[in-house]
Scaffold this motif. Structure first.
Motif, mmCIF file in Angstrom:
data_model
loop_
_atom_site.group_PDB
_atom_site.id
_atom_site.type_symbol
_atom_site.label_atom_id
_atom_site.label_comp_id
_atom_site.label_asym_id
_atom_site.label_seq_id
_atom_site.Cartn_x
_atom_site.Cartn_y
_atom_site.Cartn_z
ATOM 1 N N ALA A 91 0.864 -0.852 0.049
ATOM 2 C CA ALA A 91 0.039 0.324 -0.257
ATOM 3 C C ALA A 91 1.196 1.628 0.000
ATOM 4 C CB ALA A 91 -0.954 0.693 1.097
ATOM 5 N N VAL A 92 0.410 2.468 -0.616
ATOM 6 C CA VAL A 92 1.147 3.956 -0.692
ATOM 7 C C VAL A 92 1.073 4.407 0.811
ATOM 8 C CG1 VAL A 92 1.162 6.077 -1.112
ATOM 9 C CG2 VAL A 92 0.546 4.414 -2.668
ATOM 10 N N VAL A 93 2.078 4.540 0.844
ATOM 11 C CA VAL A 93 2.085 5.498 2.836
ATOM 12 C C VAL A 93 2.898 6.656 2.296
ATOM 13 C CG1 VAL A 93 2.896 3.341 4.048
ATOM 14 C CG2 VAL A 93 4.807 4.028 2.832
ATOM 15 N N SER A 94 2.621 7.422 3.623
ATOM 16 C CA SER A 94 3.127 8.702 3.525
ATOM 17 C C SER A 94 3.788 9.821 5.245
ATOM 18 C CB SER A 94 2.489 9.880 2.700
ATOM 19 O OG SER A 94 1.738 9.837 3.655
ATOM 20 N N GLY A 95 4.474 10.059 5.199
ATOM 21 C CA GLY A 95 5.176 10.846 6.179
ATOM 22 C C GLY A 95 6.020 10.058 7.429
ATOM 23 N N THR A 96 5.332 10.027 8.731
ATOM 24 C CA THR A 96 6.588 8.861 9.283
ATOM 25 C C THR A 96 5.978 7.665 9.882
ATOM 26 O OG1 THR A 96 7.720 10.726 10.756
ATOM 27 C CG2 THR A 96 7.442 8.921 11.754
ATOM 28 N N ILE A 97 6.537 6.439 9.538
ATOM 29 C CA ILE A 97 4.789 5.488 9.294
ATOM 30 C C ILE A 97 5.977 4.175 11.098
ATOM 31 C CG2 ILE A 97 4.277 5.868 7.370
ATOM 32 C CD1 ILE A 97 5.945 3.178 6.578
ATOM 33 N N THR A 98 5.125 3.189 10.862
ATOM 34 C CA THR A 98 5.689 2.234 11.258
ATOM 35 C C THR A 98 5.549 0.944 10.611
ATOM 36 O OG1 THR A 98 5.275 2.492 13.539
ATOM 37 C CG2 THR A 98 5.896 0.030 13.475
#
Length: 232
Positions: A91-98
């Motif tokens: 999946a597309v993600v953005s920013g700060t992720i875990t």
């Protein structure tokens, strides 16, 4: 046996990346940009990118965030502005992720809408060999595998590639990006229908591939070179 299987898998992925590495070497020779680089070199407006010590860029479009805590199966990852996609798909993600990372995995991401030009899976070595059991870079000639990522390219350079690792000088691919979603079952190559199986299509020669709402343009100058396209 598990260790050998693990090493084999990542060795094959590393071998697939040879055309990408070759392009990065050319970039280094031309501009002095290293293969492994500080994220701030490509994203100078990201203040955190100047000081982070546990993430790096592999070339201009693969962000790597190794798990460095023994036994951990996840880690926080800071991504530069915009949308990103896991290197091996997701999946597309953005920013700060875990980022989830089983003990066998390495969190790595590319900008949404990116394109990667690789060797087909199964190449054993770039060196010559007379063994029928070994597949060399010469055996695949100019055949390539192209990974296409969902999303809209924020930078044109992430959606294009010039491959000089084969006998075809200056072979080029460009990708428009595509909407996120399930892969299609058919595509059009130069107006003719081609099947898509589990997000994979195969075409031969130059032309335009319309797949999943995006367009891949292939300009290689060879009517026999095979391109295997994999939607990520």
């Amino acid at each position: 046996a598990a260790t050998i299987a693990h090493f084999k898998r990542w060795s094959r992925i590393h071998m697939q990346l040879v055309p990408y590495f070759a392009g990065l070497i050319a970039s280094f020779e031309r501009d002095g940009l290293p293969l492994m680089r500080l994220i701030a070199l490509d994203y100078p407006d990201e203040a955190w990118a100047w000081t982070t010590q546990d993430q790096y860029l592999l070339g201009d479009r693969i962000l790597v965030a190794p798990v460095q805590v023994e036994g951990a199966t996840s880690r926080d990852v800071i991504l530069p502005a915009g949308d990103w996609v896991p290197l091996l798909g997701g999946a597309v993600v953005s920013g700060t992720i875990t980022a989830q990372a089983a003990i066998t995995e390495i969190p790595a991401f590319v900008p949404a809408g990116s394109l990667l030009v690789l060797f087909p899976d199964g190449v054993d070595t770039v060196l010559p060999s007379t063994s029928a059991a070994i597949t060399t870079a010469d055996d695949i000639a100019d055949d390539r595998e192209v990974w296409l990522y969902a999303g809209t390219p924020a930078r044109a350079e992430h959606a294009a590639w010039n491959d000089d690792t084969g006998s075809i000088g200056g072979a080029q691919w460009t990708w428009s990006g595509r909407p996120a979603g399930a892969p299609p079952t058919t595509a059009l190559f130069n107006g003719a229908s081609v099947p898509v199986t589990n997000g994979v299509a195969t075409v031969t020669g130059d032309g335009t591939l319309e797949i999943g709402g995006g367009t891949l343009t292939i300009a290689r100058g060879s009517p026999t070179a095979v391109t295997t396209v994999r939607l990520r």
